[in-house]
Each structure stands twice: as structure tokens, then as C-alpha cells.
Design a protein around this motif. Structure first.
Motif, PDB file in Angstrom:
ATOM      1  N   GLY A 246     109.114  10.703 -39.737  1.00 38.82           N
ATOM      2  CA  GLY A 246     108.258  10.603 -40.916  1.00 38.82           C
ATOM      3  C   GLY A 246     108.084   9.219 -41.462  1.00 38.82           C
ATOM      4  O   GLY A 246     107.277   8.996 -42.373  1.00 38.82           O
ATOM      5  N   GLY A 247     108.815   8.254 -40.966  1.00 39.97           N
ATOM      6  CA  GLY A 247     108.680   6.894 -41.483  1.00 39.97           C
ATOM      7  C   GLY A 247     109.060   6.772 -42.936  1.00 39.97           C
ATOM      8  O   GLY A 247     108.452   5.991 -43.681  1.00 39.97           O
ATOM      9  N   GLY A 248     110.051   7.563 -43.364  1.00 41.15           N
ATOM     10  CA  GLY A 248     110.495   7.496 -44.752  1.00 41.15           C
ATOM     11  C   GLY A 248     109.831   8.489 -45.676  1.00 41.15           C
ATOM     12  O   GLY A 248     110.189   8.569 -46.851  1.00 41.15           O
ATOM     13  N   ARG A 249     108.858   9.259 -45.186  1.00 38.02           N
ATOM     14  CA  ARG A 249     108.177  10.254 -46.015  1.00 38.02           C
ATOM     15  C   ARG A 249     108.798  11.627 -45.800  1.00 38.02           C
ATOM     16  O   ARG A 249     109.342  11.923 -44.740  1.00 38.02           O
ATOM     17  CB  ARG A 249     106.686  10.290 -45.696  1.00 38.02           C
ATOM     18  CG  ARG A 249     105.959   9.036 -46.163  1.00 38.02           C
ATOM     19  CD  ARG A 249     104.462   9.193 -46.043  1.00 38.02           C
ATOM     20  NE  ARG A 249     104.036   9.254 -44.643  1.00 38.02           N
ATOM     21  CZ  ARG A 249     102.777   9.534 -44.279  1.00 38.02           C
ATOM     22  NH1 ARG A 249     101.863   9.800 -45.187  1.00 38.02           N
ATOM     23  NH2 ARG A 249     102.463   9.553 -42.991  1.00 38.02           N
ATOM     24  N   ARG A 250     108.644  12.478 -46.822  1.00 34.58           N
ATOM     25  CA  ARG A 250     109.169  13.824 -46.739  1.00 34.58           C
ATOM     26  C   ARG A 250     108.216  14.729 -45.969  1.00 34.58           C
ATOM     27  O   ARG A 250     107.070  14.364 -45.705  1.00 34.58           O
ATOM     28  CB  ARG A 250     109.412  14.370 -48.145  1.00 34.58           C
ATOM     29  CG  ARG A 250     110.543  13.645 -48.887  1.00 34.58           C
ATOM     30  CD  ARG A 250     110.721  14.177 -50.295  1.00 34.58           C
ATOM     31  NE  ARG A 250     109.522  13.912 -51.101  1.00 34.58           N
ATOM     32  CZ  ARG A 250     109.410  14.252 -52.384  1.00 34.58           C
ATOM     33  NH1 ARG A 250     110.410  14.867 -52.982  1.00 34.58           N
ATOM     34  NH2 ARG A 250     108.305  13.970 -53.048  1.00 34.58           N
ATOM     35  N   ALA A 251     108.691  15.945 -45.674  1.00 29.66           N
ATOM     36  CA  ALA A 251     107.899  16.867 -44.853  1.00 29.66           C
ATOM     37  C   ALA A 251     106.558  17.198 -45.496  1.00 29.66           C
ATOM     38  O   ALA A 251     105.520  17.204 -44.831  1.00 29.66           O
ATOM     39  CB  ALA A 251     108.711  18.147 -44.598  1.00 29.66           C
ATOM     40  N   GLY A 252     106.561  17.457 -46.788  1.00 32.47           N
ATOM     41  CA  GLY A 252     105.306  17.794 -47.463  1.00 32.47           C
ATOM     42  C   GLY A 252     104.316  16.658 -47.487  1.00 32.47           C
ATOM     43  O   GLY A 252     103.103  16.869 -47.494  1.00 32.47           O
ATOM     44  N   GLU A 253     104.807  15.429 -47.480  1.00 29.03           N
ATOM     45  CA  GLU A 253     103.931  14.262 -47.519  1.00 29.03           C
ATOM     46  C   GLU A 253     103.318  13.950 -46.161  1.00 29.03           C
ATOM     47  O   GLU A 253     102.352  13.185 -46.080  1.00 29.03           O
ATOM     48  CB  GLU A 253     104.719  13.042 -48.004  1.00 29.03           C
ATOM     49  CG  GLU A 253     105.259  13.198 -49.424  1.00 29.03           C
ATOM     50  CD  GLU A 253     106.188  12.067 -49.823  1.00 29.03           C
ATOM     51  OE1 GLU A 253     106.399  11.867 -51.024  1.00 29.03           O
ATOM     52  OE2 GLU A 253     106.712  11.380 -48.909  1.00 29.03           O
ATOM     53  N   LEU A 254     103.826  14.563 -45.102  1.00 22.60           N
ATOM     54  CA  LEU A 254     103.307  14.295 -43.766  1.00 22.60           C
ATOM     55  C   LEU A 254     102.162  15.212 -43.364  1.00 22.60           C
ATOM     56  O   LEU A 254     101.548  15.001 -42.319  1.00 22.60           O
ATOM     57  CB  LEU A 254     104.443  14.439 -42.738  1.00 22.60           C
ATOM     58  CG  LEU A 254     105.520  13.357 -42.774  1.00 22.60           C
ATOM     59  CD1 LEU A 254     106.626  13.707 -41.801  1.00 22.60           C
ATOM     60  CD2 LEU A 254     104.931  11.987 -42.448  1.00 22.60           C
ATOM     61  N   VAL A 255     101.880  16.227 -44.160  1.00 25.46           N
ATOM     62  CA  VAL A 255     100.806  17.166 -43.814  1.00 25.46           C
ATOM     63  C   VAL A 255      99.474  16.421 -43.680  1.00 25.46           C
ATOM     64  O   VAL A 255      99.074  15.672 -44.571  1.00 25.46           O
ATOM     65  CB  VAL A 255     100.683  18.275 -44.883  1.00 25.46           C
ATOM     66  CG1 VAL A 255      99.495  19.170 -44.588  1.00 25.46           C
ATOM     67  CG2 VAL A 255     101.968  19.095 -44.932  1.00 25.46           C
ATOM     68  N   GLY A 256      98.804  16.625 -42.555  1.00 28.39           N
ATOM     69  CA  GLY A 256      97.535  15.947 -42.298  1.00 28.39           C
ATOM     70  C   GLY A 256      97.670  14.630 -41.568  1.00 28.39           C
ATOM     71  O   GLY A 256      96.653  14.014 -41.204  1.00 28.39           O
ATOM     72  N   ALA A 257      98.899  14.178 -41.326  1.00 29.65           N
ATOM     73  CA  ALA A 257      99.101  12.907 -40.634  1.00 29.65           C
ATOM     74  C   ALA A 257      98.658  13.014 -39.174  1.00 29.65           C
ATOM     75  O   ALA A 257      98.936  14.018 -38.509  1.00 29.65           O
ATOM     76  CB  ALA A 257     100.565  12.498 -40.699  1.00 29.65           C
ATOM     77  N   PRO A 258      97.947  12.018 -38.631  1.00 29.19           N
ATOM     78  CA  PRO A 258      97.524  12.068 -37.227  1.00 29.19           C
ATOM     79  C   PRO A 258      98.708  11.873 -36.279  1.00 29.19           C
ATOM     80  O   PRO A 258      99.732  11.275 -36.633  1.00 29.19           O
ATOM     81  CB  PRO A 258      96.529  10.913 -37.124  1.00 29.19           C
ATOM     82  CG  PRO A 258      96.934   9.962 -38.196  1.00 29.19           C
ATOM     83  CD  PRO A 258      97.465  10.803 -39.321  1.00 29.19           C
ATOM     84  N   PHE A 259      98.531  12.363 -35.066  1.00 34.88           N
ATOM     85  CA  PHE A 259      99.597  12.273 -34.061  1.00 34.88           C
ATOM     86  C   PHE A 259      99.954  10.818 -33.765  1.00 34.88           C
ATOM     87  O   PHE A 259     101.118  10.490 -33.535  1.00 34.88           O
ATOM     88  CB  PHE A 259      99.158  12.983 -32.777  1.00 34.88           C
ATOM     89  CG  PHE A 259     100.176  12.907 -31.683  1.00 34.88           C
ATOM     90  CD1 PHE A 259     101.287  13.730 -31.676  1.00 34.88           C
ATOM     91  CD2 PHE A 259     100.031  11.974 -30.649  1.00 34.88           C
ATOM     92  CE1 PHE A 259     102.240  13.640 -30.668  1.00 34.88           C
ATOM     93  CE2 PHE A 259     100.981  11.880 -29.641  1.00 34.88           C
ATOM     94  CZ  PHE A 259     102.081  12.720 -29.648  1.00 34.88           C
ATOM     95  N   VAL A 260      98.942   9.941 -33.775  1.00 36.28           N
ATOM     96  CA  VAL A 260      99.195   8.528 -33.472  1.00 36.28           C
ATOM     97  C   VAL A 260     100.186   7.933 -34.472  1.00 36.28           C
ATOM     98  O   VAL A 260     101.076   7.155 -34.106  1.00 36.28           O
ATOM     99  CB  VAL A 260      97.868   7.745 -33.476  1.00 36.28           C
ATOM    100  CG1 VAL A 260      98.136   6.253 -33.335  1.00 36.28           C
ATOM    101  CG2 VAL A 260      96.955   8.235 -32.364  1.00 36.28           C
ATOM    102  N   GLU A 261     100.041   8.300 -35.735  1.00 33.75           N
ATOM    103  CA  GLU A 261     100.941   7.764 -36.753  1.00 33.75           C
ATOM    104  C   GLU A 261     102.365   8.243 -36.528  1.00 33.75           C
ATOM    105  O   GLU A 261     103.326   7.463 -36.627  1.00 33.75           O
ATOM    106  CB  GLU A 261     100.465   8.193 -38.139  1.00 33.75           C
ATOM    107  CG  GLU A 261     101.358   7.716 -39.274  1.00 33.75           C
ATOM    108  CD  GLU A 261     100.873   8.183 -40.629  1.00 33.75           C
ATOM    109  OE1 GLU A 261     101.677   8.162 -41.581  1.00 33.75           O
ATOM    110  OE2 GLU A 261      99.691   8.569 -40.725  1.00 33.75           O
ATOM    111  N   ILE A 262     102.520   9.542 -36.218  1.00 33.20           N
ATOM    112  CA  ILE A 262     103.855  10.077 -35.975  1.00 33.20           C
ATOM    113  C   ILE A 262     104.468   9.443 -34.725  1.00 33.20           C
ATOM    114  O   ILE A 262     105.670   9.116 -34.684  1.00 33.20           O
ATOM    115  CB  ILE A 262     103.799  11.606 -35.832  1.00 33.20           C
ATOM    116  CG1 ILE A 262     103.210  12.235 -37.107  1.00 33.20           C
ATOM    117  CG2 ILE A 262     105.174  12.175 -35.550  1.00 33.20           C
ATOM    118  CD1 ILE A 262     104.004  11.939 -38.355  1.00 33.20           C
TER     119      ILE A 262
END
Length: 281
Positions: A246-262
Motif C-alpha cells: 500500500g505504500g503507507g496507505r490503509r486498505a480503504g484508501e487503496l480502493v480504485g488504485a491502478p495495478f501499476v501503482e501497487i
């Protein structure tokens, strides 16, 4: 049986929403009623007896204060489980107010002076037109308010001598029929809007419940887990996955994040020595 129970529940929710809308929209109408009544008294001052006009306005004031008290009682109690009862109480107040307004063209109508006579028709007729919007959520309340003053205006004009008055009376009758049709359309639009709002709220609740169950299921897995959509965007993940990628973000904050970012976060966490700055390779 389940479908009938669901339909009954939807009907009760719609009734409660409709009556709540009726009371909410009608709130500013009380001050408007007093203002219009005061204008009519001022117009007829000198053409009718002062005690008669003041007595009529006092009746308007007493009924309006009683309706305000009813409104406050509803605000404390709400419509849940007793929507029809509150609607009937409101309609009774509307009927009483309509009867008082019908008194103006029936009894306070000046014997002479076409301008004063038309002023009475205009003020009372304007109240009826305004009621179409104020009482849009309840046919019972609208008809209870509008019936008596509409009949009083038409009858008074038709009983006046002269062809012009009778034509005006017929015009009022035709206008009343058109007003009923317009009101039915307004009422139908309000009901459909309320039904759509309730359905959206139900869908939102179901979606929230589904998301909660999905998250609970994911959190029950011992390993980090995530779900992606067809556009390679994160739908949901557990806390273990967020901690890793998550790069320091919580699970709820990652919703919608692109695969490239993860993937970039994963590379930053797991990259071998000597590969710094080679994220694009």
C-alpha cells in the motif's frame, strides 16, 4: 410471502417519506397564509365592516397556530408507523383553512367595485394555486384545502348579475378542472421521485452490506489478498495486503488504485540491491 412482505415494507416506507415531505414543504406556507390574509383584509378595509374582517383574520390566525402546533408535534414524533394518521390530521387542518378561505368569496365578497371583487378572487385563487405545490405529496390534503374555496369563487361569480360575471365563473370552473389535472401530474412526479430515492437508499445499504461481507471474508484469509476489476483497479484488499503493497496507505484508501501503482509499491518494498531507480525496466 416474502415478496408480499417486501412490497408492504416498501409501501410503508413510501407513505412515511410522502408524509414527511408533506410536512416539510408546508412549513413556510403558514407565514404565507397569514400574509395573504392580511393583504385581503387591507384590500377590503372600508368595503366591509371592520369587526367582520378582524374576526375573519382572527380565525385564520387561530387555525394557523393550531396547524403550527401540529407540525411541531409531528417533528417530535415522526411518521414511522403512523403516516396515515398524521396525514389525516394535516388534511383536517387544510380543510379548516380552506373553509376559512371560502368564507372570503362567499361572505366577504364586496357588493360593488369590480376591482375589489377581482382582488378577492385573485388572493383566494392564488392560495389554491400555491397549494398545488405545497400539498403535492398528498392528494387528500390538496383536495381538502382547495375544494371549498374553488366552489365558493365559481358560485359567487356565477350568481352575480351580468354576462361577464357568468363567463368569469365558467372560466374558473374550467381552470379548476385543468388545475386538477396539473396537480395529478405534480403529485405523480413527487411520488416517483420519492420511490426512486428510497430504492437508491436501499441499493446503497445493500452495497454497503455486500462490501462489508466481502471485506470480512477477505480479512479471514491468513495471507494477503486483493480483488481487482476488469480495468486493473483495486476493488478491495485486506490489511495485510495494504501493509505490504500500500505504500503507507490503509486498505480503504487503496480502493480504485491502478495495478501499476501497487506494482510500483511492491517493487519499492522488495527490490534487490543494486536495482534502485530501475522501476521502468
Amino acid at each position: 410471502m416474502e415478496q408480499r412482505a417486501a412490497a408492504a415494507g416498501e409501501d410503508q416506507s413510501l407513505e412515511a417519506a410522502r408524509v414527511s415531505t408533506l410536512y416539510r414543504v408546508a412549513r413556510p406556507a403558514y407565514a404565507t397564509t397569514l400574509a395573504n390574509a392580511a393583504i385581503l383584509v387591507a384590500v377590503l378595509w372600508g368595503a366591509r365592516q371592520e369587526t367582520e374582517l378582524l374576526g375573519w383574520y382572527a380565525a385564520v390566525l387561530v387555525v394557523t397556530l393550531a396547524r403550527i402546533a401540529l407540525h411541531r408535534s409531528f417533528a417530535h414524533a415522526g411518521a414511522a408507523g403512523a403516516a396515515r394518521r398524521w396525514e389525516h390530521r394535516f388534511a383536517l387542518g387544510a380543510l379548516t383553512t380552506g373553509a376559512i378561505w371560502a368564507y372570503a368569496p362567499a361572505v366577504l365578497f364586496p357588493d360593488s367595485g369590480p376591482l375589489l371583487q377581482m382582488a378577492v378572487v385573485f388572493v383566494v385563487g392564488g392560495s389554491i394555486i400555491g397549494a398545488a405545490g405545497i400539498y403535492a405529496a398528498s392528494r387528500l390534503a390538496f383536495y381538502a384545502f382547495a375544494a371549498l374555496p374553488s366552489v365558493a369563487i365559481a358560485a359567487q361569480l356565477l350568481l352575480q348579475p351580468g354576462r361577464t360575471y357568468k363567463l368569469l365563473g365558467l372560466t374558473v370552473v374550467v381552470f379548476g378542472l385543468v388545475m386538477v389535472r396539473v396537480y395529478r401530474d405534480i403529485h405523480g412526479a413527487v411520488i416517483e421521485a420519492l420511490r426512486a430515492r428510497l430504492r437508491n437508499e436501499e441499493l446503497t445499504q445493500r452495497l454497503a452490506g455486500s462490501e462489508a461481507r466481502l471485506r470480512d471474508a477477505i480479512e479471514s484469509f491468513p495471507d494477503a489478498m486483493a480483488v481487482w476489476d476488469g480495468d486493473d483497479r483495486l476493488v478491495v484488499c485486506d490489511d495485510a495486503y495494504a501493509q505490504l503493497f500500500g505504500g503507507g496507505r490503509r486498505a480503504g484508501e487503496l480502493v480504485g488504485a491502478p495495478f501499476v501503482e501497487i506494482a510500483r509499491n511492491a517493487y519499492q518494498n522488495e527490490r534487490p540491491a543494486g536495482y534502485a531507480g530501475r522501476e521502468q525496466d
